[in-house]
Design a protein around this motif. Structure first.
Motif, PDB file in Angstrom:
ATOM      1  N   LEU A 285       0.876  -1.167   0.000  1.00 46.61           N
ATOM      2  CA  LEU A 285       0.000   0.000   0.000  1.00 46.61           C
ATOM      3  C   LEU A 285       0.912   1.214   0.000  1.00 46.61           C
ATOM      4  CD1 LEU A 285      -2.934   1.089   0.213  1.00 46.61           C
ATOM      5  CD2 LEU A 285      -2.537   1.315   2.662  1.00 46.61           C
ATOM      6  N   CYS A 286       0.780   2.039  -1.015  1.00 49.63           N
ATOM      7  CA  CYS A 286       1.711   3.148  -1.186  1.00 49.63           C
ATOM      8  C   CYS A 286       0.961   4.407  -1.593  1.00 49.63           C
ATOM      9  CB  CYS A 286       2.778   2.800  -2.234  1.00 49.63           C
ATOM     10  SG  CYS A 286       2.080   2.355  -3.849  1.00 49.63           S
ATOM     11  N   ARG A 287       1.679   5.507  -1.506  1.00 57.73           N
ATOM     12  CA  ARG A 287       1.139   6.812  -1.876  1.00 57.73           C
ATOM     13  C   ARG A 287       2.062   7.418  -2.918  1.00 57.73           C
ATOM     14  NH1 ARG A 287      -0.154  11.875   2.209  1.00 57.73           N
ATOM     15  NH2 ARG A 287      -2.015  12.628   1.128  1.00 57.73           N
ATOM     16  N   PHE A 288       1.508   7.901  -4.024  1.00 57.38           N
ATOM     17  CA  PHE A 288       2.339   8.424  -5.104  1.00 57.38           C
ATOM     18  C   PHE A 288       3.075   9.675  -4.649  1.00 57.38           C
ATOM     19  CE2 PHE A 288      -1.071   6.198  -7.480  1.00 57.38           C
ATOM     20  CZ  PHE A 288      -0.260   5.243  -8.082  1.00 57.38           C
ATOM     21  N   GLY A 289       4.388   9.699  -4.928  1.00 54.46           N
ATOM     22  CA  GLY A 289       5.199  10.854  -4.562  1.00 54.46           C
ATOM     23  C   GLY A 289       5.324  11.873  -5.676  1.00 54.46           C
TER      24      GLY A 289
END
Length: 457
Positions: A285-289
């Motif tokens: 689960l990641c968040r776009f940088g």
């Protein structure tokens, strides 16, 4: 009709079982600060304790009555007794980060840009798959997770993808050198006859690289679910299950999608070597940088900053990074590919210097310069050492002309000779196959830079 209902019920049972399996998560990495911050931004205050109260109430009542009747009067005598009690049991439960993550996932599940599609069937026919791809790339289809335009990857949005977790080559090289350093330190007699100078230098540069990473671990993971297709000049993330439904004629040419980012070594819940060096598959689960896809990515964020201040040191770091993994595997053959450009640079330097000094070189002179280059090429691995190698050639040329060679001219020609051979002035390659500090995307790769919230399976 009855058969359809039976199949429908079976599909629902299978979907429910799969959903329960997906909810059973085991974390290997979890950033509690990110989880709490993201959920707080949605819900505001978050409780850290939950109290469950169990109330048990009982009530007893006793009535008695006596009645009598006479002609002249009527009498009634009665008594009533009532008893009641209440018992309360309270259970206090503390909220854990796993529970907070589950709540965050439930809140954001419907808005994930990329999400698991295990319970969703792709188009059943080749024609339907082709029409879905065409409508999505034409911009006429509703948002779906089968075909995702790169514009939808906006900074700050969340995604859940399956990847093959692996550390970036920078960290892998650093770990290999650190391990070898410990082995050599413990087995001094075993390696007594080995040439330690180059290895000691690599260990020194590796120490600098460790300080630059500052406890962070760069990841470079191949995404399993999606590939990148260039359609009408725009990048689209297309799910592999959809691609499998297309015929070879309709299937677009694709590139690998690489998830990159940095994680904190202290936040791993399991041994970091078991997670990052086994090429195991996990969900992230990641968040776009950044918006969209990138063509290159800097694994060590402080490298460019330090390179602006102390370029000589960064030349040394690049020597450590440039093709180091390949060098470990290829041995002497690979080493020869590094030596040859340095010999050519020393020979070109001799020709340039002779022209400026007005010295005409014979074939014997050129052979002697090449001999000097072959003997000193292994010194061309750093700024200070390379000066010694080029000075040997300059001394030979100056002796031929009987004149003193200007030091400024020697420095200028040294830089020019290195650049003509694709080398920086310190001797490391400018055009090596891979740079471990700033890794350009290969022809079949696109980078998706993210901030990792959790790694689980």
């Amino acid at each position: 009709m009855i058969g359809w209902l039976k199949r429908r019920r079976k599909q629902r049972r299978e979907a429910a079982a799969l959903q329960r399996e997906m909810d059973l998560r085991e974390f290997v990495y979890l950033d509690e600060v990110s989880v709490t911050s993201l959920l707080s931004s949605r819900l505001g205050k978050l409780p850290n304790e939950f109290t469950d109260t169990l109330t048990k109430a009982s009530k007893e009542q006793f009535n008695s009555r006596v009645e009598g009747t006479w002609t002249a009067f009527k009498a009634r005598v009665g008594t009533q007794s009532e008893t009641s009690w209440t018992e309360d049991t309270k259970v206090v439960s503390k909220a854990t980060v796993q529970a907070t993550f589950k709540r965050l996932y439930q809140e954001e599940k419907s808005s994930l840009v990329l999400r698991p599609l295990l319970m969703e069937a792709p188009p059943k026919t080749e024609g339907a798959a082709r029409r879905l791809l065409e409508s999505a790339t034409a911009g006429s289809a509703d948002d779906n997770a089968w075909v995702v335009p790169s514009q939808r990857l906006r900074r700050g949005r969340l995604a859940d993808v399956e990847v093959e977790v692996q550390a970036d080559p920078t960290f892998r090289v650093s770990a290999i050198i650190s391990t070898f350093a410990d082995i050599v330190k413990d087995g001094k007699q075993l390696f007594a006859n080995a040439d330690r100078s180059s290895f000691d230098k690599a260990v020194e540069i590796n120490g600098l690289l460790g300080k630059l990473m500052a406890g962070l671990v760069p990841l470079k993971c191949q995404v399993i679910d999606y590939e990148v297709a260039l359609i009408r000049g725009q990048d689209y993330l297309v799910h592999r299950r959809l691609l499998d439904e297309l015929s070879p004629a309709d299937r677009p040419q694709t590139r690998r999608l690489i998830l990159v980012g940095v994680v904190e070594a202290s936040l791993f819940w399991k041994d970091i070597r078991r997670v990052l060096f086994s090429k195991s598959r996990y969900r992230i689960l990641c968040r776009f940088g950044h918006d969209g896809l990138q063509s290159e990515w800097t694994a060590v964020k402080l490298a460019d900053v330090l390179g602006e201040v102390v370029p000589e040191i960064m030349d040394e770091v690049r020597v450590l990074g440039s093709g180091m993994l390949e060098a470990f595997a290829a041995g002497a053959t690979r080493q020869q590919s590094f030596i040859e450009p340095r010999v050519q640079a020393l020979r070109a330097f001799g020709d340039m210097l002779a022209n400026h000094a007005g010295v005409e070189l014979t074939d014997a002179d050129r052979q002697q310069i090449e001999q000097i280059g072959s003997e000193t090429a292994d010194l061309v691995v750093g700024v200070a050492e390379s000066r010694k190698a080029f000075s040997s050639v300059a001394t030979y040329v100056a002796a031929l002309g009987g004149a003193k060679v200007d030091a400024v001219l020697v420095a200028e020609l040294r830089v020019r000779a290195c650049r003509e051979q694709g080398l920086v002035p310190g001797g490391s390659a400018l055009t090596v196959e891979t740079s471990l500090l700033k890794a350009p995307a290969q022809a079949d790769e696109k980078f998706m830079e993210t901030e990792v919230v959790a790694i689980y399976w």
